[in-house]
Write a protein that holds these residues in place. Structure first.
Motif, short mmCIF file in Angstrom:
data_model
loop_
_atom_site.label_atom_id
_atom_site.label_comp_id
_atom_site.label_asym_id
_atom_site.label_seq_id
_atom_site.Cartn_x
_atom_site.Cartn_y
_atom_site.Cartn_z
N GLN A 157 0.84 -1.20 0.00
CA GLN A 157 0.00 0.00 0.00
C GLN A 157 0.88 1.25 0.00
OE1 GLN A 157 -2.01 -0.88 3.64
NE2 GLN A 157 -3.71 -1.94 2.64
N LYS A 158 0.39 2.31 -0.66
CA LYS A 158 1.11 3.60 -0.69
C LYS A 158 0.12 4.70 -0.28
CE LYS A 158 3.10 0.79 -3.91
NZ LYS A 158 4.44 1.06 -4.25
N ILE A 159 0.10 4.99 1.01
CA ILE A 159 -0.88 5.90 1.58
C ILE A 159 -0.17 6.91 2.47
CG2 ILE A 159 -3.02 6.08 2.94
CD1 ILE A 159 -3.33 3.02 2.58
N VAL A 160 -0.58 8.17 2.40
CA VAL A 160 -0.16 9.18 3.38
C VAL A 160 -1.43 9.86 3.89
CG1 VAL A 160 1.15 11.27 3.83
CG2 VAL A 160 2.06 9.56 2.24
N CYS A 161 -1.63 9.83 5.20
CA CYS A 161 -2.79 10.45 5.84
C CYS A 161 -2.32 11.57 6.75
CB CYS A 161 -3.58 9.43 6.66
SG CYS A 161 -4.26 8.08 5.69
N VAL A 162 -2.97 12.73 6.65
CA VAL A 162 -2.57 13.90 7.42
C VAL A 162 -3.75 14.35 8.28
CG1 VAL A 162 -1.70 16.27 7.32
CG2 VAL A 162 -0.97 14.59 5.60
N ASP A 163 -3.61 14.22 9.58
CA ASP A 163 -4.59 14.70 10.56
C ASP A 163 -5.99 14.11 10.36
OD1 ASP A 163 -2.63 16.21 11.73
OD2 ASP A 163 -3.17 18.06 10.71
N GLY A 164 -6.12 13.02 9.64
CA GLY A 164 -7.41 12.40 9.45
C GLY A 164 -8.33 13.14 8.50
N SER A 165 -7.81 14.19 7.84
CA SER A 165 -8.69 14.99 6.99
C SER A 165 -8.21 15.12 5.55
CB SER A 165 -8.87 16.39 7.59
OG SER A 165 -7.63 17.03 7.77
N LEU A 166 -6.97 14.79 5.29
CA LEU A 166 -6.44 14.76 3.92
C LEU A 166 -5.68 13.46 3.73
CD1 LEU A 166 -5.01 18.34 3.21
CD2 LEU A 166 -6.86 17.23 1.98
N ALA A 167 -5.77 12.89 2.53
CA ALA A 167 -5.06 11.62 2.27
C ALA A 167 -4.61 11.55 0.82
CB ALA A 167 -5.95 10.43 2.61
N PHE A 168 -3.45 10.94 0.64
CA PHE A 168 -2.89 10.67 -0.69
C PHE A 168 -2.86 9.16 -0.89
CE2 PHE A 168 -1.13 14.66 0.73
CZ PHE A 168 -1.08 15.47 -0.41
N VAL A 169 -3.30 8.69 -2.05
CA VAL A 169 -3.30 7.26 -2.38
C VAL A 169 -2.87 7.11 -3.83
CG1 VAL A 169 -4.70 5.18 -2.64
CG2 VAL A 169 -5.12 6.71 -0.71
N GLY A 170 -2.10 6.08 -4.13
CA GLY A 170 -1.71 5.83 -5.51
C GLY A 170 -0.61 4.80 -5.60
N GLN A 206 -0.89 9.68 -8.50
CA GLN A 206 -1.36 9.68 -7.12
C GLN A 206 -2.62 10.55 -7.06
OE1 GLN A 206 0.81 7.82 -5.44
NE2 GLN A 206 0.41 8.05 -3.26
N CYS A 207 -3.49 10.32 -6.11
CA CYS A 207 -4.64 11.20 -5.96
C CYS A 207 -4.68 11.77 -4.55
CB CYS A 207 -5.95 10.49 -6.31
SG CYS A 207 -6.38 9.12 -5.22
N LEU A 208 -5.28 12.94 -4.44
CA LEU A 208 -5.46 13.63 -3.17
C LEU A 208 -6.95 13.75 -2.90
CD1 LEU A 208 -4.62 15.41 -0.73
CD2 LEU A 208 -4.45 17.34 -2.33
N VAL A 209 -7.38 13.39 -1.71
CA VAL A 209 -8.80 13.43 -1.35
C VAL A 209 -8.95 14.01 0.05
CG1 VAL A 209 -9.49 11.49 -2.80
CG2 VAL A 209 -8.73 11.05 -0.46
N ASP A 210 -10.13 14.57 0.30
CA ASP A 210 -10.48 14.94 1.67
C ASP A 210 -11.93 14.55 1.93
OD1 ASP A 210 -11.94 16.89 0.36
OD2 ASP A 210 -11.06 18.59 1.41
N GLY A 211 -12.41 14.88 3.13
CA GLY A 211 -13.77 14.50 3.49
C GLY A 211 -13.82 13.12 4.12
N ASP A 212 -14.97 12.47 3.96
CA ASP A 212 -15.22 11.18 4.61
C ASP A 212 -14.20 10.12 4.21
OD1 ASP A 212 -16.64 9.31 6.20
OD2 ASP A 212 -17.71 8.59 4.44
N VAL A 213 -13.80 10.08 2.95
CA VAL A 213 -12.86 9.05 2.50
C VAL A 213 -11.50 9.22 3.18
CG1 VAL A 213 -12.12 10.36 0.45
CG2 VAL A 213 -11.89 7.88 0.49
N ALA A 214 -11.10 10.46 3.43
CA ALA A 214 -9.83 10.68 4.13
C ALA A 214 -9.89 10.15 5.56
CB ALA A 214 -9.48 12.17 4.13
N GLU A 215 -11.04 10.31 6.21
CA GLU A 215 -11.23 9.77 7.56
C GLU A 215 -11.14 8.26 7.55
OE1 GLU A 215 -11.90 9.73 11.65
OE2 GLU A 215 -11.53 11.47 10.37
N ARG A 216 -11.77 7.61 6.56
CA ARG A 216 -11.73 6.14 6.49
C ARG A 216 -10.31 5.65 6.19
NH1 ARG A 216 -15.98 7.70 7.73
NH2 ARG A 216 -14.85 7.46 9.67
#
Length: 718
Positions: A157-170, A206-216
């Motif tokens: 897996q290649k994930i970076v999560c920041v403060d539970g509100s922003l996440a990078f996946v790819g 890579q993609c950057l997301v926020d909201g509910d998906v970043a929390e999950r």
């Protein structure tokens, strides 16, 4: 948009044909995805320069907890954008940057979890990464190697999560030889590794997301951290992290599913959401499937796509892959799988509606194939998939993977997904999105025209090729398994006649060689005095030490007595040069035989040795350095056999080298210091020489006992 009745569980009847309607969702929690949620905002980051710049800006605003989950990481990764420079006052390299960041923000904690890699990758990994990330951070940067997955599996897996509100996946790890800009220039001088060596153009998404998906995703990162035996940090209630100012938002309120592959128990039960979601997406395709992927060897996915193309005559597909795999090992492991993947479309009669291509970049007279590392799929104008999973077998059932699957809910979402696909195709061809839009109905013809024009960027056809070597046949099922390599199960299989003959042949050959060096005319050569005389002719030459090392290598391959080689080298070259040369010879010979054991593979060895040997080996390997030291000091098995068996086990290369050094040093040192007496005894036995030899032996035992005590004590403390 909820799934309708036709979107039933895909594993309920794998042979059934599931035709998903355009109004049906492929995101089915508990089946094709782990969670179905919403991305408040989405950005697609094309290539590492864009990702690293966005991540740097995001980390600068981090307040509480950051999780970095990856396959690899390197402290000297240049965390910079397209300019190749940073202007925020902090170091440009990742390790120093993170250390400076936590000093700037005393409340910030950073947790790094990467795969505890097998020794095949040792030459590509950074030595002592943990210290380079955690030094002087007061434990606010924590670094852990994930060794919890079964043998044969990787944390991918290649994930970076920041403060539970922003996440990078790819598909991008925060490691070296990844940085590149989207123009993929063949001559970009900034594309070099820490040793200042140039590397080819490199593409990933890579993609950057926020909201509910970043929390999950934050929950998922915490789960992985705990599964690796680490304690998760308590989170503070914070405002949402700030979206990076230089990252344009593609769209908002986009439905998204999180799909995983994960091995969740020693018994081998596996989460296979990645596989099922791939199948669901392919079975829903009606117009165009666009894929970028590093590895294409999962023939089940190829058959699914080929069958869907047979059912839907209007369906076309474009697959962008690397021209060649990035290493010799990957070629041996994956090339035949790619050939079989491509052949599925010819067998189904749809080969004229699919293209396999690789990107090429040209600068003047210099041309370079672009390394495609991305893991992306776009289905029609409805599904955009970005993540870590390759289209190979291991990503479907052996490794840990995480993909985000975005699914259009509005016309605006459809337009965005279509735009992403057109931009990606265009950037490989040196064309803008408008040019791709105007020619999409004749896309294959357009690609042919661009290729013939020999412009600065183009896509060329990948040719199907198959390796016929025995090594490729052996490596592929181990390097690309559909399931983790469960050794206990493999060792429990019935012994076949072929296996018994193989074991008997190996045993007879080894026994015969050992006897030959003692009881045949070969014994004349297995004599320390004879070898010492031969080496003495070169003792004053620069060729003396290399020839002695070569003798150790050849001797290891033919099970020659290693003690004789040590004694002869010490006697011929003198105590200190003899010691260094003998130690070098032992290490080089041991490493070559260790590598042979790695090629043979642990699963094959366990199949030969049976269940009891598998259990014994697990216990011995678990002791790491100590086990190697003990067996070096007490030579209960031939030197060559020990090295091969160690290579075929899960023993880490670093433990093998350190154990060999510690275990061999006392004996080699004793023989080097008393080498002349040993050689003299071989030529002219006398009571005085025998006494000196006895004293040397006793000294050796004393040194061995002392080194063993220290090693055991240190291992106990660790």
């Amino acid at each position: 948009m909820e799934p309708v009745a036709c979107s039933r569980r895909l594993d309920a009847n794998p042979s059934c044909e599931v035709h998903l309607l355009q109004t049906a969702s492929t995101l089915i929690p508990g089946d094709t995805v782990w969670r179905r949620c919403e991305a408040a905002r989405v950005a697609v980051l094309n290539d590492a320069a864009a990702y690293f710049a966005a991540l740097r800006e995001t980390l600068l605003e981090a307040q509480d907890v950051v999780y970095i989950i990856g396959w690899d990481i390197h402290s000297k990764t240049p965390l910079v954008g397209a300019s190749g420079r940073a202007d925020d006052g902090l170091p440009e390299q990742l390790g120093p940057f993170l250390r400076a960041l936590v000093r700037r923000r005393p409340a910030l904690r950073i947790n790094i979890l990467v795969w505890d890699f097998v020794s095949f990758y040792a030459s590509e990994r950074e030595w002592n990464s943990a210290a380079k990330f955690t030094a002087d951070t007061d434990d606010r940067v924590r670094f852990h190697l994930d060794a919890t997955l079964p043998f044969g599996s990787a944390q991918h897996q290649k994930i970076v999560c920041v403060d539970g509100s922003l996440a990078f996946v790819g598909g991008l790890d925060l490691t070296v030889r990844r940085w590149d800009t989207s123009d993929h220039r063949a001559d970009n001088a900034m594309r070099c590794d820490p040793q200042r060596k140039r590397y080819p153009p490199f593409h990933d998404v890579q993609c950057l997301v926020d909201g509910d998906v970043a929390e999950r995703l934050f929950e998922l990162a915490e789960e992985r951290w705990r599964a690796a035996g680490q304690q998760a940090d308590e989170r503070r209630v914070l405002k949402s992290a700030r979206w990076p100012t230089n990252v344009p938002v593609e769209t908002e309120h986009l439905p998204v599913g999180i799909a995983r592959t994960d091995v969740v128990s020693p018994a081998g039960s596996t989460i296979r959401e990645v596989e099922r979601s791939f199948i669901a997406g392919i079975r829903s395709a009606t117009n165009f499937v666009y894929i970028e992927n590093q590895f294409t060897s999962a023939t089940r996915m190829a058959r699914e796509l080929a069958e869907q193309m047979r059912r839907v005559p209007s369906l076309r597909a474009l697959i962008v892959a690397p021209k060649l795999h990035s290493s010799w090992l990957e070629s041996q492991a994956m090339q035949n799988g790619r050939g079989a993947f491509m052949d599925c479309f010819g067998e189904t009669g749809v080969a004229d509606r699919i293209r396999f291509v690789y990107p090429v970049s040209r600068s003047g007279n210099k041309e370079a194939a672009v390394m495609v590392h991305s893991k992306l799929m776009v289905v029609d104008d409805r599904i955009l998939r970005i993540g870590s999973a390759n289209l190979n077998n291991r990503s479907m059932g052996a490794d840990s993977e995480c993909d985000l699957i975005f699914e259009a809910a509005t016309e605006e979402h459809r337009d965005v997904i279509t735009s992403v696909r057109r931009r990606l195709i265009g950037h490989f061809c040196g064309l803008d999105e408008h040019a791709i839009t105007q020619n999409e109905h004749r896309l294959f013809a357009l690609l042919d025209e661009v290729s013939k024009a020999r412009g600065p960027q183009t896509l060329r056809k990948v040719e199907s090729s198959v390796l016929t070597s025995t090594l490729a046949t052996l490596v592929q099922p181990v390097a690309d398994p559909e399931l983790p390599l469960h050794l206990e199960r493999a060792a429990s299989r019935m012994w076949s006649t072929k296996t018994l003959i193989g074991i008997a042949s190996i045993a007879v050959a080894l026994f015969g060689l050992a006897m030959a060096w003692s009881y045949t005319s070969l014994s004349d050569f297995a004599d320390a005095g004879h070898l010492s005389t031969l080496l003495s002719a070169y003792s004053q030459s620069i060729w003396g030490p290399p020839l002695a090392v070569a003798a150790f290598v050849v001797g290891g391959l033919v099970v020659f007595p290693v003690l004789v080689l040590i004694a002869a080298t010490a006697a011929a070259l003198g105590p200190w040069l003899g010691f260094v040369t003998a130690m070098a010879g032992v290490l080089v010979s041991a490493l070559i035989l260790f590598a042979i054991g790695r090629v043979l593979g642990r699963e094959r060895l366990q199949r030969l040795l049976g269940r009891r040997a598998a259990r014994i080996q697990e216990r011995v390997v678990g002791k790491g350095v100590v086990a190697v030291v003990v067996i070096r000091m007490l030579p209960v098995a031939p030197f060559s056999v020990v090295n091969v068996v160690a290579g075929a086990s899960t023993l880490p290369l670093r433990d093998f080298i350190l154990g060999t050094l510690l275990g061999s040093t006392p004996g080699i040192l004793a023989m080097a210091v008393l080498g002349s007496q040993i050689a003299e005894l071989a030529r002219n036995a006398s009571w005085s020489n025998m006494l000196l030899l006895a004293l040397a032996f006793l000294g050796w035992l004393a040194l061995c006992a002392g080194a063993q005590f220290v090693t055991t004590w240190l291992a106990g403390r660790r």
